[in-house]
Enzyme design. Structure first.
Site, short mmCIF file in Angstrom:
data_model
loop_
_atom_site.label_atom_id
_atom_site.label_comp_id
_atom_site.label_asym_id
_atom_site.label_seq_id
_atom_site.Cartn_x
_atom_site.Cartn_y
_atom_site.Cartn_z
N CYS A 24 -15.67 38.83 42.79
CA CYS A 24 -15.24 38.20 44.04
C CYS A 24 -16.00 36.91 44.32
O CYS A 24 -17.24 36.89 44.32
CB CYS A 24 -15.49 39.21 45.17
SG CYS A 24 -15.30 38.50 46.82
N TYR A 65 -6.19 30.91 46.78
CA TYR A 65 -5.53 32.13 47.28
C TYR A 65 -4.21 31.78 47.97
O TYR A 65 -3.23 32.51 47.88
CB TYR A 65 -6.45 32.89 48.25
CG TYR A 65 -7.52 33.68 47.54
CD1 TYR A 65 -7.34 35.02 47.25
CD2 TYR A 65 -8.71 33.08 47.14
CE1 TYR A 65 -8.30 35.75 46.58
CE2 TYR A 65 -9.69 33.79 46.47
CZ TYR A 65 -9.48 35.13 46.19
OH TYR A 65 -10.43 35.84 45.52
#
Ligand SMILES: N[C@@H](CCC(=O)N[C@@H](CS)C(=O)NCC(=O)O)C(=O)O
Length: 303
Positions: free
Chosen positions: A47, A173
């Site tokens: 992440c 994203y």
């Protein structure tokens, strides 16, 4: 698509990130004072938001003051799991799933169980999953010889962070999770316009702000290091690869060779997480073999 992911899509198909739920802070004189050995930083090495905290912890020499918990890169329907630890439990908190710690901290919590999560071993509660504040507090609230967020550069660092977040960190994203052509193209245009500007800025200076590494470099790095492995293909950020952008490639490799950056980068976790987790984007969950990542390899690196 789960109810949670629907909630993250706006009306015209754009990706909308949720607010962070736990926003306490470790602060001098506060409810959670900085105390060596008290806090546990839980991350996924895949992440980018968590990777920031891992890098800053290392750069500031907080490794022996704040412990680190690492989750399995692949989540199941109950979220992040501590399957990498003996017996499948985090030895510090005792949890098998990160969700248990959210439940213990707030039984009515109904949001996403995200990393990074900062856990207080003393009160057995989550202090924060507010990733932008976690790293700033590492720099300013702990007794560390830090130049990552120096007062005289804060305004400039904040300004750079703001556009890097909107267009790059979250921009990839927004490309990957767009559900309409129009939303995707808008995110793509913003991403590449910003990367072009950052290339221009870095063509005349080694670091983003001032003449040494700051919080701003950490935040840009975590997206750049994932770019070719996942964002270029999986998120359709494919105008060029990072290796085809001479200034940003040199900048990212320079950072990669700095202890704290390359040695905290785990391409295996990164690739397995993205390709196996986003079922909508990659229903087969097949993890691509490429690209060739050997360009990153250095004596410090784990590539
Ligand atoms: N807490 C932030 C950023 C952290 C974040 O997105 N972490 C991801 C991994 S990169 C996560 O833990 N996701 C779990 C989930 O979405 O269920 C958010 O929710 O937007």
């Amino acid at each position: 698509m789960t109810a949670q992911s629907v909630a993250e899509t706006g009306r015209s198909g754009e990706f909308v990130r949720q607010q962070n739920a736990f926003r306490d802070r470790v602060t001098v004189g506060g409810r959670f004072p900085p105390e060596p050995g008290r806090y546990h930083l839980i991350v996924s090495l895949a992440c980018p938001w968590a990777h920031r905290a891992v890098i800053v912890r290392r750069l500031l020499g907080l490794d022996d003051k704040i412990s680190l918990g690492i989750v399995d890169p692949v989540r199941d329907e109950r979220g992040w799991r501590f399957t990498l630890d003996p017996g499948g439990r985090d030895p510090v908190s005792g949890a098998a799933y990160l969700s248990e710690l959210y439940e213990a901290s707030d039984p009515s919590f109904s949001g996403r169980w995200t990393v990074p999560t900062l856990w207080d071993t003393k009160t057995r509660t989550i202090v924060s999953n507010d990733y932008p504040q976690i790293t700033l507090d590492f720099s300013t609230e702990w007794d560390v010889p830090s130049r990552l967020y120096p007062e005289e550069l804060r305004d400039e660092i904040d300004a750079v962070n703001e556009v890097v977040y909107a267009d790059v960190n979250n921009g990839v994203y927004r490309c990957g999770f767009a559900t309409s052509q129009q939303a995707y193209e808008a995110a793509y245009a913003r991403l590449w316009d910003r990367l072009d500007r950052l290339s221009e800025r870095l063509s005349g200076q080694r670091y983003l702000v001032g003449d040494r590494i700051t919080e701003a470099d950490v935040r840009l790095f975590t997206t750049l290091v994932r770019f070719d492995a996942v964002y270029h293909g999986h998120f359709k950020c494919n105008r060029q690869k990072l290796t085809e952008l001479p200034v940003l490639w040199a900048y990212a490799r320079d950072l990669f060779q700095t202890p704290g950056f390359g040695d905290t980068t785990d391409f295996d976790h990164i690739k397995r997480h993205y390709y196996a987790t986003h079922e909508k984007l990659n229903p087969s969950r097949i993890v691509p073999v490429g690209p060739d990542l050997s360009g990153w390899r250095t004596p410090h690196g784990r590539a």
